[in-house]
Design a protein around this motif. Structure first.
Motif, PDB file in Angstrom:
ATOM      1  N   HIS A   1      42.125  25.433  45.664  1.00 30.41           N
ATOM      2  CA  HIS A   1      41.843  24.051  45.262  1.00 30.41           C
ATOM      3  C   HIS A   1      41.013  23.361  46.338  1.00 30.41           C
ATOM      4  O   HIS A   1      40.790  23.931  47.413  1.00 30.41           O
ATOM      5  CB  HIS A   1      43.155  23.290  45.027  1.00 30.41           C
TER       6      HIS A   1
ATOM      7  N   ASP B   1      46.746  26.435  50.682  1.00 35.56           N
ATOM      8  CA  ASP B   1      47.484  25.785  51.756  1.00 35.56           C
ATOM      9  C   ASP B   1      48.348  26.802  52.497  1.00 35.56           C
ATOM     10  O   ASP B   1      48.654  27.870  51.968  1.00 35.56           O
ATOM     11  CB  ASP B   1      48.391  24.687  51.174  1.00 35.56           C
TER      12      ASP B   1
ATOM     13  N   HIS C   1      40.216  26.089  49.355  1.00 40.31           N
ATOM     14  CA  HIS C   1      41.222  26.662  50.255  1.00 40.31           C
ATOM     15  C   HIS C   1      42.546  26.856  49.524  1.00 40.31           C
ATOM     16  O   HIS C   1      42.760  26.313  48.441  1.00 40.31           O
ATOM     17  CB  HIS C   1      41.438  25.735  51.458  1.00 40.31           C
TER      18      HIS C   1
HETATM   19 FE   LIG Z   1      45.245  21.779  50.035  1.00 40.38          FE
END
Ligand SMILES: [Fe+2]
Ligand SMILES: O=C(O)CCC(=O)C(=O)O
Length: 258
Positions: free
Chosen positions: A178, A117, A115
């Motif tokens: 990440h 953020d 994903h």
């Molecule tokens: Fe994350």
């Protein structure tokens, strides 16, 4: 790896950094204790993170004070390459993750963990010791977000060597893919803190990214508050925290410490 923003802004931003020695031993122990206690209020999260508690700067005095302290903000700002304040959106600002081995085998789990953020400047602090769990490596894709392709992960996945409590990964989270590999034993606990650069009126947070975490109703009011906070000057944002502004000149490691 190259800074993901190197082409779009003149500032030298850090894309990813492995950090150790940011917190004192005493500080790590206190954080561990605080985060253990916050697990009681955690809820189940989809995919890889088994449980998480959001908005912990609101419920933990220790975490709030750490987040609002100039020394801590300056240290993280120096890693990031820009002056930072705690992210103005409370529920996105701080989160404790509790990872356990998946209950059932999930074919897509390896893919689902990848994903970006919702926020840009993110510090992931590991709060478990190496002998407390197996698996759970923090991995990232060494390339731009546009290049990310789950079919071609093999050559471009890198592992971070964070292993002991207090080690951290700083990441330009909105642009670097990440994830944390599934656990095979034990429990892994981490504190994820998000920051904002008050010298920029821009924020990558999208309403729907926040709403997908918290629901539309819980997002609407904080969303308007966020837009108002983003319009304040950097000076005002630091003033509201009760601290001297952090400037770009303060990021020079040779400048005098606070
Ligand atoms: Fe994350
Ligand atoms: O727990 C971690 O170390 C990082 C997890 C993560 O990437 C996140 O919560 O967004």
């Amino acid at each position: 790896m190259d800074s993901p923003l190197a082409v779009s802004t003149p500032q030298q931003l850090t894309a990813l950094a492995q950090v150790s020695g940011l917190l004192s031993e005493q500080g790590i122990l206190q954080l561990r204790r605080a985060c253990y206690q916050l697990e009681a209020g955690s809820s189940t999260s989809a995919w890889i993170i088994s449980n998480r508690t959001r908005g912990v700067t609101e419920s933990s005095t220790l975490i709030r004070e750490m987040m609002n302290s100039r020394a801590f903000l300056l240290a993280v700002s120096r890693i990031a390459g820009v002056p930072l304040v705690p992210h103005p959106f409370p529920r996105a600002r701080s989160q404790v993750n509790y990872f356990y081995p998946p209950q059932a085998h999930h074919d897509k789990a390896q893919i689902g963990m990848w994903h970006t953020d919702g926020t840009s400047f993110v510090l992931n602090i590991l709060l478990s010791e190496a002998d407390e769990y197996d698996g759970g490596e923090f991995v990232y894709f060494d390339g731009s977000a546009e290049q990310f392709d789950v079919e071609e992960l093999d050559q471009r996945v890198r592992s971070c060597s964070v292993k002991s409590s207090g080690d951290a990964v700083y990441i330009y989270g909105s642009r670097v893919f990440h994830g944390v590999r599934p656990l095979t034993r034990g429990r892994r606990m981490s504190l994820v803190l998000s920051f904002h650069c008050p010298y920029s009126q821009e924020d990558v947070n999208k309403f729907w990214h926040l709403a997908s975490d918290d629901g539309v109703l819980r997002t609407i009011c904080p969303w308007f508050r966020l837009q108002r906070d983003l319009a304040r000057s950097a000076h005002e944002q630091y003033q509201r925290l009760g601290i001297e502004p952090i400037t770009f000149a303060d990021l020079d490691p040779l400048s005098v410490s606070p």
